[in-house]
Design a protein around this motif. Structure first.
Motif, mmCIF file in Angstrom:
data_model
loop_
_atom_site.group_PDB
_atom_site.id
_atom_site.type_symbol
_atom_site.label_atom_id
_atom_site.label_comp_id
_atom_site.label_asym_id
_atom_site.label_seq_id
_atom_site.Cartn_x
_atom_site.Cartn_y
_atom_site.Cartn_z
ATOM 1 N N VAL A 233 0.845 -1.203 0.000
ATOM 2 C CA VAL A 233 0.000 0.000 0.000
ATOM 3 C C VAL A 233 0.883 1.257 0.000
ATOM 4 C CG1 VAL A 233 -1.748 1.321 1.258
ATOM 5 C CG2 VAL A 233 -1.878 -1.165 1.226
ATOM 6 N N ALA A 234 1.928 1.259 0.838
ATOM 7 C CA ALA A 234 2.765 2.454 0.940
ATOM 8 C C ALA A 234 3.467 2.749 -0.378
ATOM 9 C CB ALA A 234 3.792 2.276 2.059
ATOM 10 N N SER A 235 3.952 1.720 -1.061
ATOM 11 C CA SER A 235 4.668 2.031 -2.299
ATOM 12 C C SER A 235 3.701 2.570 -3.366
ATOM 13 C CB SER A 235 5.500 0.845 -2.811
ATOM 14 O OG SER A 235 4.798 -0.331 -2.671
ATOM 15 N N ILE A 236 2.498 2.009 -3.431
ATOM 16 C CA ILE A 236 1.529 2.537 -4.415
ATOM 17 C C ILE A 236 1.133 3.967 -4.028
ATOM 18 C CG2 ILE A 236 -0.787 2.241 -5.410
ATOM 19 C CD1 ILE A 236 1.144 0.100 -6.331
ATOM 20 N N PHE A 237 0.920 4.187 -2.735
ATOM 21 C CA PHE A 237 0.548 5.539 -2.264
ATOM 22 C C PHE A 237 1.638 6.558 -2.640
ATOM 23 C CE2 PHE A 237 1.113 8.595 1.325
ATOM 24 C CZ PHE A 237 -0.038 9.350 1.131
ATOM 25 N N ILE A 238 2.876 6.211 -2.359
ATOM 26 C CA ILE A 238 3.982 7.138 -2.660
ATOM 27 C C ILE A 238 4.071 7.391 -4.167
ATOM 28 C CG2 ILE A 238 6.507 7.362 -2.609
ATOM 29 C CD1 ILE A 238 6.449 5.934 0.106
ATOM 30 N N MET A 239 3.857 6.333 -4.945
ATOM 31 C CA MET A 239 3.906 6.522 -6.410
ATOM 32 C C MET A 239 2.755 7.399 -6.887
ATOM 33 S SD MET A 239 5.268 3.208 -8.328
ATOM 34 C CE MET A 239 4.463 1.857 -7.581
ATOM 35 N N GLN A 240 1.559 7.176 -6.303
ATOM 36 C CA GLN A 240 0.416 7.987 -6.722
ATOM 37 C C GLN A 240 0.694 9.478 -6.492
ATOM 38 O OE1 GLN A 240 -2.617 6.045 -4.396
ATOM 39 N NE2 GLN A 240 -3.207 4.646 -6.045
ATOM 40 N N VAL A 241 1.423 9.771 -5.417
ATOM 41 C CA VAL A 241 1.678 11.180 -5.104
ATOM 42 C C VAL A 241 2.877 11.723 -5.888
ATOM 43 C CG1 VAL A 241 2.216 12.823 -3.259
ATOM 44 C CG2 VAL A 241 0.751 10.873 -2.777
ATOM 45 N N PHE B 259 12.242 3.506 -8.691
ATOM 46 C CA PHE B 259 11.729 4.768 -8.148
ATOM 47 C C PHE B 259 12.891 5.776 -8.087
ATOM 48 C CE2 PHE B 259 10.409 7.590 -4.671
ATOM 49 C CZ PHE B 259 9.085 7.835 -5.030
ATOM 50 N N PRO B 260 12.675 7.009 -8.607
ATOM 51 C CA PRO B 260 13.794 7.974 -8.651
ATOM 52 C C PRO B 260 14.440 8.178 -7.284
ATOM 53 C CG PRO B 260 11.829 8.848 -9.724
ATOM 54 C CD PRO B 260 11.419 7.562 -9.096
ATOM 55 N N LYS B 261 15.762 8.059 -7.271
ATOM 56 C CA LYS B 261 16.488 8.111 -5.987
ATOM 57 C C LYS B 261 16.295 9.427 -5.238
ATOM 58 C CE LYS B 261 20.084 4.701 -5.918
ATOM 59 N NZ LYS B 261 19.178 3.705 -6.360
ATOM 60 N N ASP B 262 16.221 10.539 -6.011
ATOM 61 C CA ASP B 262 16.111 11.835 -5.334
ATOM 62 C C ASP B 262 14.741 12.015 -4.678
ATOM 63 O OD1 ASP B 262 15.331 11.691 -8.010
ATOM 64 O OD2 ASP B 262 15.078 13.868 -8.096
ATOM 65 N N LEU B 263 13.752 11.236 -5.139
ATOM 66 C CA LEU B 263 12.416 11.369 -4.529
ATOM 67 C C LEU B 263 12.239 10.467 -3.299
ATOM 68 C CD1 LEU B 263 10.059 11.503 -7.649
ATOM 69 C CD2 LEU B 263 10.871 13.394 -6.253
ATOM 70 N N LEU B 264 13.196 9.539 -3.126
ATOM 71 C CA LEU B 264 13.047 8.551 -2.034
ATOM 72 C C LEU B 264 12.850 9.169 -0.648
ATOM 73 C CD1 LEU B 264 15.343 5.449 -2.488
ATOM 74 C CD2 LEU B 264 13.004 5.518 -1.662
ATOM 75 N N PRO B 265 13.741 10.109 -0.259
ATOM 76 C CA PRO B 265 13.551 10.707 1.080
ATOM 77 C C PRO B 265 12.197 11.390 1.194
ATOM 78 C CG PRO B 265 15.673 11.341 0.149
ATOM 79 C CD PRO B 265 14.930 10.634 -0.931
ATOM 80 N N ILE B 266 11.739 12.010 0.109
ATOM 81 C CA ILE B 266 10.433 12.686 0.167
ATOM 82 C C ILE B 266 9.325 11.646 0.336
ATOM 83 C CG2 ILE B 266 8.875 14.287 -1.049
ATOM 84 C CD1 ILE B 266 11.335 15.252 -2.587
ATOM 85 N N GLY B 267 9.492 10.519 -0.366
ATOM 86 C CA GLY B 267 8.510 9.433 -0.252
ATOM 87 C C GLY B 267 8.370 8.974 1.191
ATOM 88 N N LEU B 268 9.510 8.786 1.851
ATOM 89 C CA LEU B 268 9.458 8.331 3.244
ATOM 90 C C LEU B 268 8.890 9.425 4.148
ATOM 91 C CD1 LEU B 268 12.558 6.139 4.070
ATOM 92 C CD2 LEU B 268 10.471 5.567 2.889
ATOM 93 N N ALA B 269 9.236 10.687 3.837
ATOM 94 C CA ALA B 269 8.714 11.801 4.653
ATOM 95 C C ALA B 269 7.182 11.827 4.603
ATOM 96 C CB ALA B 269 9.287 13.124 4.173
ATOM 97 N N LEU B 270 6.633 11.401 3.441
ATOM 98 C CA LEU B 270 5.170 11.401 3.285
ATOM 99 C C LEU B 270 4.475 10.488 4.286
ATOM 100 C CD1 LEU B 270 4.345 11.042 -0.521
ATOM 101 C CD2 LEU B 270 4.108 13.033 0.935
ATOM 102 N N ILE B 271 5.094 9.341 4.544
ATOM 103 C CA ILE B 271 4.388 8.347 5.361
ATOM 104 C C ILE B 271 4.929 8.263 6.791
ATOM 105 C CG2 ILE B 271 3.694 6.875 3.435
ATOM 106 C CD1 ILE B 271 6.097 5.094 4.138
ATOM 107 N N PHE B 272 5.945 9.056 7.081
ATOM 108 C CA PHE B 272 6.639 8.929 8.368
ATOM 109 C C PHE B 272 5.722 9.195 9.570
ATOM 110 C CE2 PHE B 272 9.624 10.324 11.701
ATOM 111 C CZ PHE B 272 10.442 9.211 11.731
ATOM 112 N N ALA B 273 4.903 10.244 9.452
ATOM 113 C CA ALA B 273 4.101 10.677 10.607
ATOM 114 C C ALA B 273 3.188 9.575 11.131
ATOM 115 C CB ALA B 273 3.271 11.895 10.224
#
Ligand code: ASP
Length: 440
Positions: free
Chosen positions: A328-336, A381-395
């Motif tokens: 779910v998290a990987s699809i969510f991050i990709m959708q965004v 998944f683009p490497k530069d977007l990875l930290p942003i992807g994790l920041a999205l779901i961290f909270a």
């Protein structure tokens, strides 16, 4: 309160911990009071469980393997266990993918929310640690997981709670070798481990006496450390998608228990409840393992030979909740962040990599999120977007971790029960008189 069943006491501890956490966070001094005076109690409890996890694996696996008496039985249990593990984990991933693609949790996330999450969490220490841990995973070669399985120093393996698979390897190696030497020669060692196993199971009982207070401390700490509710609300659709998937998995296990173990699923879940509650409160399958073993053996009736092999292995290898969350998290991050990556082929790759990533994830809090990086990496998944992807779901990761760990533990217990039933090793449980209660 004396007569109340253990799971009710733990539940009362959990609910009052949540209420206490909510009340105390409204005071300025609340958080520091909690962290100074209440949360150490939870830490001591988790430490005690972790303390006995390694000796428990060693003693129970050696006892389990030698009780089997012949190696062919061991092979049979092994094949059945792994087939069930793969089946349940794949089911979880497919459920996760179907839900994420239909509910589309990423669709409603506004660019301002992405910006806010980025600024709030990108430099967060916890997030940076996860990225660092993920980096070392990404550098691993294809056969590294096999190399990692074999310790070069038994004592070093036993000194690190994240190396449980190495301890399992060592214990099985001793157990199998014990089977291969004449019985009278191996007897002293076998007796020693049988006795150690008994002692440790009793330690579990003793530790569990403090569980209602410990979960109070653990949950009130989680509440005061939680993130801003406004941010959590923005991630509600994503969180609910994961939760819905986990609920479906819970139903799936109940069905499996009814069909394959021929047991009443409600009875089964009730017996397992204390282990599930500890998984929820600690977010660690490894910390919950001693209690899972006790519940499955003494309260559900799975023979020690099966439980001692299936459960420690499952705690590190079989993580359905984690793999569902990763899907779910990987699809969510990709959708965004990367909608062009949402093709069918990538989703097939996710099935395989989430399966491997959940096997590779350690049974400790937050491990699933580290391994999510491996899943995302595998689909380019683009490497530069990875930290942003994790920041999205961290909270929202901690509450989801609590829930997925509960499902991880439930899955291990379900498979142990089904495998035991299939080889006639599931009996009527005989809970000991003072199992839940210390009557002095
Ligand atoms: N906390 C989980 C467990 O111990 C792993 C994870 O999904 O982070 O089972």
């Amino acid at each position: 309160m004396g007569k109340l069943a253990l799971h009710w006491k733990i539940l009362i501890g959990m609910v009052s911990g949540i209420i206490f956490g909510l009340v105390i966070s409204s005071f300025d001094w609340g958080k520091s009071f909690m962290l100074d005076w209440i949360s150490p109690l939870g830490t001591i409890f988790v430490n005690m469980l972790k303390l006995i996890a390694v000796p428990l694996i060693l003693a129970s696996l050696i006892k389990g393997v030698t009780d089997l008496k012949d190696i062919s039985k061991f092979k049979k249990i092994g094949i059945k266990t792994f087939s069930w593990y793969i089946l349940t984990t794949t089911t979880a991933i497919v459920i996760g993918l179907v839900l994420a693609n239909t509910i589309k949790p990423g669709a409603g996330i506004a660019p301002e929310t992405v910006e806010k999450l980025k600024t709030t969490y990108l430099q967060n220490e916890g997030l940076q640690n996860k990225l660092k841990a993920a980096e070392s995973q990404q550098d691993a070669g294809p056969l590294d997981f096999l190399v990692d399985l074999v310790p070069d120093n038994a004592v070093a393996a036993m000194s690190n709670n994240t190396l449980m698979l190495q301890v399992i390897f060592f214990a099985m190696f001793i157990g199998i070798s014990l089977l291969l030497i004449p019985e009278e020669k191996g007897k002293p060692i076998k007796d020693f481990f049988d006795s150690l196993n008994e002692v440790i199971m009793k330690m579990v009982d003793l530790i569990m006496l403090t569980a209602p207070f410990a979960v109070f401390a653990l949950l009130s700490t989680v509440i005061v450390s939680a993130d801003d509710p406004v941010i959590l609300q923005k991630l509600l659709k994503y969180g609910m998608t994961v939760v819905l998937g986990l609920i479906l998995m819970y139903g799936f296990y109940m069905l499996m228990i009814a069909v394959f173990a021929k047991k009443n699923p409600i009875w089964f879940m009730k017996q397992l409840a204390p282990a599930q509650m500890l998984a929820f409160s600690t977010s660690s399958s490894a910390a919950a393992l001693p209690v899972t073993m006790e519940r499955v053996e003494e309260h559900i009736g799975v023979d020690g030979e099966v439980a001692s092999f299936v459960l420690p292995m499952g705690a590190t290898v079989n993580m359905d909740g984690t793999s569902l969350y990763q899907a779910v998290a990987s699809i969510f991050i990709m959708q965004v962040l990367w909608p062009e990556g949402l093709g069918f082929q990538n989703q097939l790759i996710i099935i395989l990599t989430a399966l491997l990533a959940s096997i590779g994830a350690a049974a400790v809090p937050g491990a699933g999120m580290v391994m999510l990086v491996v899943v995302l990496d595998s689909i380019g998944f683009p490497k530069d977007l990875l930290p942003i992807g994790l920041a999205l779901i961290f909270a929202i990761d901690r509450p989801l971790d609590m829930l997925r760990t509960t499902i991880n533990v439930t899955s291990d217990a379900t498979v142990a029960t089904i495998v035991a039933k299939s080889i006639d090793k599931l009996h009527d449980p005989k809970p000991k008189e003072w199992n839940d209660e210390l009557k002095l």
